[in-house]
Motif scaffolding. Sequence first.
Motif, short mmCIF file in Angstrom:
data_model
loop_
_atom_site.label_atom_id
_atom_site.label_comp_id
_atom_site.label_asym_id
_atom_site.label_seq_id
_atom_site.Cartn_x
_atom_site.Cartn_y
_atom_site.Cartn_z
N ASN A 46 -4.20 -10.57 -0.01
CA ASN A 46 -5.69 -10.79 0.22
C ASN A 46 -5.94 -12.11 0.83
O ASN A 46 -5.54 -13.15 0.41
CB ASN A 46 -6.32 -10.62 -1.06
N THR B 3 -3.90 0.83 4.21
CA THR B 3 -3.88 0.01 3.04
C THR B 3 -4.48 -1.43 3.26
O THR B 3 -4.75 -1.98 2.26
CB THR B 3 -2.43 -0.18 2.62
N THR B 4 -4.83 -1.74 4.55
CA THR B 4 -5.39 -2.89 4.66
C THR B 4 -6.87 -2.84 5.49
O THR B 4 -6.88 -1.86 6.36
CB THR B 4 -4.48 -3.90 5.58
N GLU C 242 -8.52 -7.30 2.67
CA GLU C 242 -8.03 -6.82 1.52
C GLU C 242 -6.80 -5.96 1.72
O GLU C 242 -6.91 -4.91 2.61
CB GLU C 242 -9.30 -6.20 0.73
N ASN C 243 -5.83 -6.14 0.88
CA ASN C 243 -4.64 -5.29 0.88
C ASN C 243 -4.54 -4.61 -0.30
O ASN C 243 -4.43 -4.77 -1.48
CB ASN C 243 -3.41 -6.08 0.95
N ASP C 244 -4.50 -3.19 -0.49
CA ASP C 244 -4.57 -2.23 -1.55
C ASP C 244 -3.03 -2.18 -2.29
O ASP C 244 -3.13 -2.04 -3.51
CB ASP C 244 -4.98 -0.73 -1.11
N VAL C 245 -2.02 -2.50 -1.22
CA VAL C 245 -0.78 -2.39 -2.00
C VAL C 245 -0.47 -3.64 -2.49
O VAL C 245 0.16 -3.93 -3.81
CB VAL C 245 0.24 -2.00 -0.78
N ASN C 246 -0.48 -4.92 -1.89
CA ASN C 246 -0.10 -5.94 -2.53
C ASN C 246 -1.37 -7.10 -2.31
O ASN C 246 -1.65 -7.78 -1.23
CB ASN C 246 1.01 -6.85 -1.54
#
Length: 383
Positions: free
Chosen positions: A345, A307-308, A337-341
């Motif tokens: 970022n 996710t990161t 970049e964090n896809d979940v939260n």
Amino acid sequence: MKKRNVKSIQGRQVVPNPIGPECIRVTKVYDWVVLTNRDRNKVQIPEECFAAIEDARHEGNTITATCSEVVGTRSCDFIGAIPADIPGVPGAQIVSLAFHVHIRVQFFCNGEPLPGCNFVVPVSFMDEVILCFPEGTEINCNIFDVQCTVVLNQMLGDMVVLDVTMCKDVQVEAEVKLEVEAKFCGPRPVIPIEEDGFVCPTPRFPQQCPTFFPTDNCQCQGAADFGGTASIFVTELGTVTAATTGRLDLSALVCDQCTLAGSRIQVTYIDTLGPTPIGTPDDELDQSFTFTANEFLQPPPCSGDATTRTLTASGNGVITPAGGAPENASFTLTITENDVNPLLNTASLNINGVTTLVMITLTEAINPDLEVDVGVCDRFPTD
């Protein structure tokens, strides 16, 4: 969240088109350069033409001249090659080449062609260029543009000066068999019929000169963009590091479409000055600066988990502090970049100049105008 201009590596097609192992015969490029020559060549004016020019001038007429390439006369000759003793560049050679073209020259009197003043002269350039030129390869060179001007104010008796610019393309090539993933491949084993026969050896292709061509593709790409108020740390020589708040504009793009060329980092910071201590000149407190990156090192692969993703890039550039002279500086840029939260970022940039050190740390939680994008480069997927 709005994404920056970091394009996807793999195209998306409606009809499945999976990559499979294929062997193709192609011309492989081992090295490739573009050369430009500009020189002034003195050429002889034919006797009949020179007499006509002199007569026209004595009568007070206006003499003009043009020159242009004769179509179909471009040629390139390979002269020879010797090893180039360059540390860190094994396999390089100094290659000598000769380039030739014919130029048509024409003189005019008051705009009308002068009799006997339309003639053709050869123009040649010799070049030495360092190339990856392993045994078994060939030089493929050509001229792709020629520009010419007659320099009338530099006529020397019956000689006229031509200003000629020649653009050339030089490639080192060899015909090879490659897999589509860009690896050498060999012929399949012979299927025996009934009796054993002579088995031909597997052909060997010239090995690529390492280190300088072709350039490595990036394995991680990313971008960051911010414009707004931010607190950063700026340390000038002889001062104590302290946070300063002002207008920060930061734009970074690294390895767009997995190619290091075109990468950029541009930073402008305008300090918002506070109260000035008594006896301290204002300009000593102004911590404004600009920074531009001009050299990028090949970044490592993306780090992180499912996710990161994190991109780390480094290189060199020029920082110009307020009221100071530009100075060379090194930099380290980190984008996560964090896809979940998305609030996790981040983008950080450390700049180390001769007299100025800068530390910038931005998070989307504190700096909502921050936009980041990090992607893994996967040019040859296996799935």
